[in-house]
Design a protein around this motif. Structure first.
Motif, PDB file in Angstrom:
ATOM      1  N   UNK A  49     -17.259-142.468  61.616  1.00 41.98           N
ATOM      2  CA  UNK A  49     -16.594-142.287  62.908  1.00 41.98           C
ATOM      3  C   UNK A  49     -16.762-143.529  63.779  1.00 41.98           C
ATOM      4  N   UNK A  50     -17.966-144.067  63.834  1.00 45.98           N
ATOM      5  CA  UNK A  50     -18.208-145.268  64.641  1.00 45.98           C
ATOM      6  C   UNK A  50     -17.433-146.458  64.094  1.00 45.98           C
ATOM      7  N   UNK A  51     -17.421-146.610  62.800  1.00 45.04           N
ATOM      8  CA  UNK A  51     -16.710-147.744  62.184  1.00 45.04           C
ATOM      9  C   UNK A  51     -15.208-147.641  62.426  1.00 45.04           C
ATOM     10  N   UNK A  52     -14.645-146.457  62.242  1.00 47.15           N
ATOM     11  CA  UNK A  52     -13.206-146.281  62.460  1.00 47.15           C
ATOM     12  C   UNK A  52     -12.848-146.547  63.914  1.00 47.15           C
ATOM     13  N   UNK A  53     -13.686-146.117  64.836  1.00 46.26           N
ATOM     14  CA  UNK A  53     -13.422-146.350  66.257  1.00 46.26           C
ATOM     15  C   UNK A  53     -13.517-147.831  66.601  1.00 46.26           C
ATOM     16  N   UNK A 101     -20.441-155.726  72.392  1.00 49.42           N
ATOM     17  CA  UNK A 101     -20.355-154.307  72.744  1.00 49.42           C
ATOM     18  C   UNK A 101     -20.427-153.462  71.476  1.00 49.42           C
ATOM     19  N   UNK A 102     -20.865-152.218  71.629  1.00 49.95           N
ATOM     20  CA  UNK A 102     -21.061-151.326  70.493  1.00 49.95           C
ATOM     21  C   UNK A 102     -20.432-149.966  70.761  1.00 49.95           C
ATOM     22  N   UNK A 103     -19.711-149.463  69.769  1.00 46.92           N
ATOM     23  CA  UNK A 103     -19.144-148.118  69.827  1.00 46.92           C
ATOM     24  C   UNK A 103     -20.136-147.182  69.146  1.00 46.92           C
ATOM     25  N   UNK A 104     -20.365-146.030  69.759  1.00 47.20           N
ATOM     26  CA  UNK A 104     -21.308-145.067  69.198  1.00 47.20           C
ATOM     27  C   UNK A 104     -20.612-143.745  68.904  1.00 47.20           C
ATOM     28  N   UNK A 105     -21.073-143.079  67.861  1.00 51.54           N
ATOM     29  CA  UNK A 105     -20.540-141.762  67.498  1.00 51.54           C
ATOM     30  C   UNK A 105     -21.710-140.832  67.199  1.00 51.54           C
ATOM     31  N   UNK A 106     -21.537-139.575  67.544  1.00 49.58           N
ATOM     32  CA  UNK A 106     -22.566-138.557  67.276  1.00 49.58           C
ATOM     33  C   UNK A 106     -21.907-137.366  66.597  1.00 49.58           C
ATOM     34  N   UNK A 107     -22.536-136.878  65.538  1.00 43.66           N
ATOM     35  CA  UNK A 107     -22.020-135.730  64.781  1.00 43.66           C
ATOM     36  C   UNK A 107     -23.107-134.666  64.732  1.00 43.66           C
ATOM     37  N   UNK A 108     -22.707-133.428  64.996  1.00 44.67           N
ATOM     38  CA  UNK A 108     -23.617-132.282  64.939  1.00 44.67           C
ATOM     39  C   UNK A 108     -22.999-131.224  64.038  1.00 44.67           C
ATOM     40  N   UNK A 125     -29.428-124.031  60.590  1.00 42.16           N
ATOM     41  CA  UNK A 125     -30.202-125.167  61.066  1.00 42.16           C
ATOM     42  C   UNK A 125     -29.203-126.196  61.596  1.00 42.16           C
ATOM     43  N   UNK A 126     -29.486-126.767  62.751  1.00 48.00           N
ATOM     44  CA  UNK A 126     -28.606-127.776  63.332  1.00 48.00           C
ATOM     45  C   UNK A 126     -29.032-129.156  62.867  1.00 48.00           C
ATOM     46  N   UNK A 127     -28.074-129.897  62.320  1.00 43.00           N
ATOM     47  CA  UNK A 127     -28.323-131.249  61.836  1.00 43.00           C
ATOM     48  C   UNK A 127     -27.517-132.208  62.717  1.00 43.00           C
ATOM     49  N   UNK A 128     -28.177-133.244  63.236  1.00 45.80           N
ATOM     50  CA  UNK A 128     -27.523-134.218  64.122  1.00 45.80           C
ATOM     51  C   UNK A 128     -27.746-135.621  63.588  1.00 45.80           C
ATOM     52  N   UNK A 129     -26.749-136.468  63.834  1.00 50.23           N
ATOM     53  CA  UNK A 129     -26.909-137.874  63.496  1.00 50.23           C
ATOM     54  C   UNK A 129     -26.016-138.697  64.411  1.00 50.23           C
ATOM     55  N   UNK A 130     -26.359-139.948  64.554  1.00 44.03           N
ATOM     56  CA  UNK A 130     -25.523-140.850  65.341  1.00 44.03           C
ATOM     57  C   UNK A 130     -25.322-142.137  64.565  1.00 44.03           C
ATOM     58  N   UNK A 131     -24.221-142.786  64.858  1.00 47.07           N
ATOM     59  CA  UNK A 131     -23.910-144.047  64.202  1.00 47.07           C
ATOM     60  C   UNK A 131     -23.358-145.014  65.227  1.00 47.07           C
ATOM     61  N   UNK A 132     -23.407-146.280  64.928  1.00 46.76           N
ATOM     62  CA  UNK A 132     -22.873-147.283  65.837  1.00 46.76           C
ATOM     63  C   UNK A 132     -22.246-148.410  65.037  1.00 46.76           C
ATOM     64  N   UNK A 133     -21.278-149.044  65.671  1.00 44.67           N
ATOM     65  CA  UNK A 133     -20.604-150.190  65.050  1.00 44.67           C
ATOM     66  C   UNK A 133     -20.232-151.165  66.152  1.00 44.67           C
ATOM     67  N   UNK A 134     -20.395-152.429  65.891  1.00 40.48           N
ATOM     68  CA  UNK A 134     -20.107-153.460  66.884  1.00 40.48           C
ATOM     69  C   UNK A 134     -18.611-153.716  66.979  1.00 40.48           C
ATOM     70  N   UNK A 135     -18.170-153.937  68.203  1.00 45.93           N
ATOM     71  CA  UNK A 135     -16.788-154.370  68.417  1.00 45.93           C
ATOM     72  C   UNK A 135     -16.729-155.879  68.192  1.00 45.93           C
TER      73      UNK A 135
END
Length: 142
Positions: A49-53, A101-108, A125-135
């Protein structure tokens, strides 16, 4: 010396004691595997998600592309979420060109365990993660 008649029914008792323990152990292995798979998939979805954004030119299209990519990863990998959410932070598109700058995404994802019917196992059980990609620092943004 004990006779064979003294041990009659011993196998039945052993079976009654051992089978539930084996079934419980098998259920815990399946639950552990499901949780491991869910965590790996959610991490992959957040990074995708972060990479695509980060590849888009505007904040609006970046948000749509990120949410779409995250949902596509969750659907493609076959993860069943009782409830999921994908959020993309596109505030980096407001940063002037030439500034990193960095775009961030969070998935739950809520991973259900109710179908396993293991005593003491939570319903989900709730599983969360976040990702980031540089612009790209010197690419035009809107």
């Amino acid at each position: 010396m004990r006779s064979v008649a003294d041990e009659r029914g011993a196998a039945s008792v052993e079976l009654v004691v051992i089978v539930p323990a084996l079934v419980l152990m098998l259920g815990l292995l399946i639950a552990g595997g499901r949780l491991w798979f869910a965590r790996a998939t959610v991490v992959e979805a957040a990074q995708s998600a972060a990479r695509a954004a980060s590849l888009e030119r505007s904040a609006g299209s970046a948000h749509r592309a990120g949410v779409s990519a995250g949902a596509r990863v969750l659907a493609t990998d076959g993860l069943r979420c009782a409830g999921d959410s994908i959020s993309v932070d596109t505030s980096a598109f407001g940063v002037p060109v030439g500034t990193p700058a960095t775009v961030r995404a969070a998935v739950t994802c809520q991973v259900p365990f109710s179908d396993l019917a293991i005593p003491g196992m939570p319903g989900s059980v709730t599983v969360r993660s976040s990702g980031s990609a540089a612009l790209d620092t010197y690419r035009a943004r809107s």
